[in-house]
Scaffold this motif. Sequence first.
Motif, PDB file in Angstrom:
ATOM      1  N   ARG A   1       0.723  -1.643  -0.150  1.00  0.00           N
ATOM      2  CA  ARG A   1      -0.303   0.020   0.454  1.00  0.00           C
ATOM      3  C   ARG A   1       0.757   1.775  -0.225  1.00  0.00           C
ATOM      4  O   ARG A   1       2.351   0.799   0.409  1.00  0.00           O
ATOM      5  CB  ARG A   1      -1.184  -0.153   1.612  1.00  0.00           C
ATOM      6  CG  ARG A   1      -1.708  -0.659   1.249  1.00  0.00           C
ATOM      7  CD  ARG A   1      -2.463  -0.754   2.633  1.00  0.00           C
ATOM      8  NE  ARG A   1      -3.024  -2.079   3.198  1.00  0.00           N
ATOM      9  CZ  ARG A   1      -3.699  -3.454   3.647  1.00  0.00           C
ATOM     10  NH1 ARG A   1      -2.277  -3.645   3.771  1.00  0.00           N
ATOM     11  NH2 ARG A   1      -4.496  -4.083   3.888  1.00  0.00           N
TER      12      ARG A   1
ATOM     13  N   HIS B   1      -3.046   2.625  -6.011  1.00  0.00           N
ATOM     14  CA  HIS B   1      -3.693   1.659  -5.372  1.00  0.00           C
ATOM     15  C   HIS B   1      -3.785   0.342  -6.492  1.00  0.00           C
ATOM     16  O   HIS B   1      -3.752  -0.440  -5.954  1.00  0.00           O
ATOM     17  CB  HIS B   1      -5.091   2.050  -4.916  1.00  0.00           C
ATOM     18  CG  HIS B   1      -5.413   0.986  -3.908  1.00  0.00           C
ATOM     19  ND1 HIS B   1      -4.527   0.578  -2.440  1.00  0.00           N
ATOM     20  CD2 HIS B   1      -5.765  -0.125  -3.677  1.00  0.00           C
ATOM     21  CE1 HIS B   1      -4.965  -0.465  -2.704  1.00  0.00           C
ATOM     22  NE2 HIS B   1      -5.966  -1.208  -3.282  1.00  0.00           N
TER      23      HIS B   1
ATOM     24  N   ARG C   1      -1.266  -2.136  -6.265  1.00  0.00           N
ATOM     25  CA  ARG C   1      -1.573  -3.408  -5.320  1.00  0.00           C
ATOM     26  C   ARG C   1      -2.433  -3.969  -5.954  1.00  0.00           C
ATOM     27  O   ARG C   1      -2.347  -5.702  -6.475  1.00  0.00           O
ATOM     28  CB  ARG C   1      -1.623  -2.951  -4.673  1.00  0.00           C
ATOM     29  CG  ARG C   1      -2.206  -3.429  -2.885  1.00  0.00           C
ATOM     30  CD  ARG C   1      -1.912  -2.792  -1.939  1.00  0.00           C
ATOM     31  NE  ARG C   1      -3.452  -3.604  -1.149  1.00  0.00           N
ATOM     32  CZ  ARG C   1      -2.970  -4.556   0.010  1.00  0.00           C
ATOM     33  NH1 ARG C   1      -1.570  -4.581  -0.281  1.00  0.00           N
ATOM     34  NH2 ARG C   1      -3.117  -5.272   1.057  1.00  0.00           N
TER      35      ARG C   1
END
Length: 412
Positions: free
Chosen positions: A246, A339, A342
């Motif tokens: 993150r 994000h 990820r």
Amino acid sequence: MKYTWKSTKYKGVRFREHPARKHGIKKDRYFVIRFQADGERTEESLGWASEGWTAEKAFFELTQLKNNFKLGNGPTRMSEKREQADELKKKKRAVKEKEAHDAITFSTFFEKHYYLIAEANKKPESYRKENEHFKNWLKPVTGEMALKTIYPLHLEKVKKNMIDAKKSPRTIEYVFATFRQTWNMARRDNYVDRESPTKMVKKPKFDNKRIRFLTHHEADKLLIELKDKSEQVHNMALLSLHCGLRASEIFRLKWGHVDRDSGILHIMDAKGNKNRTAIMTKIISTMFEGLKKGPSDELVFPDKNGNKIRKISNTFLRAVDDLMLNPKNIDRRHKVIFHTLRHTFASWLVQQGESLYVVQRLLGHGSISQTERYSHLADKNLENAVRNFEKSLEEEKEKKDAPEIQNQKKVS
């Protein structure tokens, strides 16, 4: 010290004078009263003239005590009267404190109680967001209201304000969570005695899960674009793409957490205050080798002042825009943000056949249900598994039938 007592015009009231202290133009006087009770002479000390006592007031007290004794009702000693007065003060103080307790507003409780505890126990980013929720949405509606007067209707108004401002259902959910946690603390501390009003407010339903993940070609193009714009942003993006970190975990990463020899990153105090490890790819290991290693307590990716970065640089979004990865009016669930890297890491793992349990561990999800969003990507793997199962059945059948065929050939 021996005192000289002087009588007053009131029977049973006398006084002595202070040797030096004056009250007005006269010496300060200390009053006492004396009376008979059950055949015994009783003497009660009252106090100084400088404290408000006079001969008249002393006689009034004497008369009251004597009447109480005759009637058998009320205090017959000054000590009893003082105890009753103290008890009355305590009761009045308790009533006043209860009134203040019951009248405490949502703003007062949040600022003087909840927020102080949140600062001591939560991560800065968490309590900063909660404070934003309070100031922007909760305070305008419930701030000046006593906690006990807040009902679902008021939370409906908060919800309407947020919907009118085009806030996402997820954001509304976060604001309600801040209210609920504040309320539950107030309930724990006996400021309220019922469950949170948010429980009776219908939340907007919306699938907020991000769907978009990058292809290998898109990821390569994005990394090249980032490298041209900012080496640091490129390295952070690479770390998220290859290790599933993150942004907040990258911001907190220190050199003491990087174990080059073992190829492991120690992710400390991750989401949910849990620690985990991330495995470096060869590309990530090479990236760290190219960086100047600092002391163990130094941040790997500090801001220009050496402090922890608070949010991803706009450089990332500029690179995304330059590559036109986010068309105009794109659904926010398809939008490429940091994000997404990820999310891409997890998606690639599932596509190549890794189990959801493995992906869960690598992402640091607290529950497998969080990882199940990637299950649709495993559909092809499921089909392959059934085909392999089918193939194994056919192979077993062929093995079983082979001896029978041989026997039939011998007989013929």
